[in-house]
Design an enzyme around this catalytic site. Structure first.
Site, PDB file in Angstrom:
ATOM      1  N   GLU A 136      14.226 -33.394  28.673  1.00  0.00           N
ATOM      2  CA  GLU A 136      14.336 -32.853  30.031  1.00  0.00           C
ATOM      3  C   GLU A 136      14.848 -33.974  30.952  1.00  0.00           C
ATOM      4  O   GLU A 136      14.444 -35.129  30.801  1.00  0.00           O
ATOM      5  CB  GLU A 136      12.920 -32.418  30.447  1.00  0.00           C
ATOM      6  CG  GLU A 136      12.767 -31.871  31.831  1.00  0.00           C
ATOM      7  CD  GLU A 136      11.272 -31.524  32.134  1.00  0.00           C
ATOM      8  OE1 GLU A 136      10.384 -31.945  31.363  1.00  0.00           O
ATOM      9  OE2 GLU A 136      11.040 -30.831  33.129  1.00  0.00           O
ATOM     10  N   LYS A 188      14.605 -23.903  34.187  1.00  0.00           N
ATOM     11  CA  LYS A 188      13.168 -23.903  33.858  1.00  0.00           C
ATOM     12  C   LYS A 188      12.413 -22.861  34.687  1.00  0.00           C
ATOM     13  O   LYS A 188      12.434 -22.896  35.917  1.00  0.00           O
ATOM     14  CB  LYS A 188      12.602 -25.298  34.108  1.00  0.00           C
ATOM     15  CG  LYS A 188      11.169 -25.501  33.656  1.00  0.00           C
ATOM     16  CD  LYS A 188      10.772 -26.979  33.856  1.00  0.00           C
ATOM     17  CE  LYS A 188       9.402 -27.298  33.304  1.00  0.00           C
ATOM     18  NZ  LYS A 188       9.075 -28.731  33.457  1.00  0.00           N
ATOM     19  N   CYS A 238      10.002 -28.072  28.619  1.00  0.00           N
ATOM     20  CA  CYS A 238       8.677 -28.688  28.760  1.00  0.00           C
ATOM     21  C   CYS A 238       7.554 -27.686  29.024  1.00  0.00           C
ATOM     22  O   CYS A 238       7.203 -26.931  28.145  1.00  0.00           O
ATOM     23  CB  CYS A 238       8.725 -29.798  29.797  1.00  0.00           C
ATOM     24  SG  CYS A 238       7.415 -31.020  29.501  1.00  0.00           S
TER      25      CYS A 238
HETATM   26  C1  ACM Z   1       6.667 -31.046  32.330  1.00  0.00           C
HETATM   27  O1  ACM Z   1       6.864 -29.833  32.407  1.00  0.00           O
HETATM   28  N1  ACM Z   1       7.653 -31.918  32.464  1.00  0.00           N
HETATM   29  C2  ACM Z   1       5.321 -31.574  32.052  1.00  0.00           C
END
Ligand code: ACM
Length: 262
Positions: free
Chosen positions: A42, A113, A146
């Site tokens: 990420e 995301k 993530c």
């Molecule tokens: C995250 O979502 N970077 C912990």
């Protein structure tokens, strides 16, 4: 069998040029070992622990018409590989914590995301493109980022949409995902590739332990907690395209969605 890889690296905060060259070296190492699909962490180009929104706005790029996507497309074309990489995306005044997918013939697509973690909510808009599966011909790749792992619906949606493998760029700070991802792989009968980062930024420590999990909940490759490294595994799409676990159970056909929601 297809070889896939994670690249575990330590991005330098707000230093895309250094991060491009670091990433390029590790992507080359993965390609040399035969990987056809290579997953980066990420926000691999920018680092993670931003102080304020202005810092992100300064460094974020449009996708696909920005420097990061151009860099990734050049590397993918030169090496003949597919790459999934996390990056901060700017669209007009909006910022997204995104992942871009590129291949030997250029841009494939992007994901934004959906489940933002903690202070990310100060900087980014929640993703608005849904969960996406990209058909690379030899492999169908679903993407989540993530903290999406914490919501089993993310991986389930990608699997129901036909993903063979879930590419999972990450910047993990809590210790649980390396234990959970093999279960995400098992319950959806897919492979998962978590590409995490290492190091510390402004007092925030990342846990490393990038991993590739199999549909039998095996850990096929796991990285250290501290080192930049590449991990490789062979995956077999025939296994994940058959959701039967015995002659009477098909884990998708046996679902009872009428009982799952309030
Ligand atoms: C995250 O979502 N970077 C912990």
């Amino acid at each position: 069998m297809v070889k896939v890889a994670y690249v575990q690296m330590e991005p330098l905060l707000l230093n895309p040029d250094k991060n491009y060259s670091k990433a390029e070296g590790l992507i080359k190492e993965a390609a040399k070992k035969g990987a056809k699909l290579i997953v980066l962490p990420e926000l691999f180009d920018s680092g993670y622990n931003f102080e304020n929104r202005d810092e992100v706005f300064e460094i974020a790029q449009p996708i696909p018409d920005g420097e990061t996507t151009t860099f990734l497309m050049d590397v993918a074309r030169d090496l003949g590989v597919y790459i999934v990489a996390g990056t901060a995306e700017k669209e007009g005044e909006s910022l997204y914590n995104s992942a871009v997918v590129v291949g030997p013939r250029g841009y494939v697509g992007k994901y934004r995301k959906v489940h933002l973690f903690y202070r990310e909510k100060y900087f980014f808009e929640p993703g608005n493109l849904g969960f996406r599966v990209f058909d690379l011909g030899f492999l169908k790749v679903g993407v989540m980022i993530c903290f999406d792992w914490f919501f089993p619906e993310s991986a389930r949606t990608l699997a129901l949409k036909g993903a063979d493998v879930i590419a999972h760029p990450a910047n993990l700070v809590m210790p649980y995902a390396p234990r959970a991802m093999p279960i995400r792989a098992l319950e959806n009968r897919v492979y998962t590739i978590t590409a995490d980062r290492v190091g510390e930024e402004r007092g925030l420590k990342f846990i490393g332990k990038s991993l590739i999990a199999s549909p039998k909940a095996e850990v096929l490759s796991i990285a250290s907690e501290t080192e930049e490294e590449v991990g490789i595994a062979d995956i077999d799409v025939h296994i994940v395209r058959n959701k039967r676990i015995n002659e009477l159970n098909d884990i998708f056909k046996d679902r009872r969605p009428e009982y799952y929601f309030m």
